[in-house]
Scaffold this motif. Structure first.
Motif: not given
Length: 77
Positions: A12-13, A15-17, A20
């Motif tokens: 998840s981390f 993907a979060l980075i 976007p």
């Protein structure tokens, strides 16, 4: 259980980075490929942490090329 939570949190981390900038640049193909590879890697990591037997990809190459190798060695005898 904690191992799976850690793997999912890490994915998840990541993907979060990474997502976007891909959305901002409108790189749909790269976003799709990134998502597929991240889900595949996350799934394999979870399977490995649960100690499921994961086959070695080189075993497939061995199965494919073994008949050719046997044929070649039979000609060389």
């Amino acid at each position: 259980m904690w191992m799976i939570t850690g793997i999912v949190a890490t994915a998840s981390f990541i993907a979060l980075i990474e997502v976007p900038p891909l959305l901002k640049a409108k790189l749909k193909r790269e976003l799709w490929l990134f998502s597929v590879l991240l889900v595949l890697g996350t799934g394999l990591s979870i399977a490995k942490s649960l100690q499921f037997p994961i086959p070695n990809p080189l075993d497939l190459l061995f199965i494919i090329f073994k008949p050719f190798s046997d044929l070649l060695f039979s000609f060389l005898k």
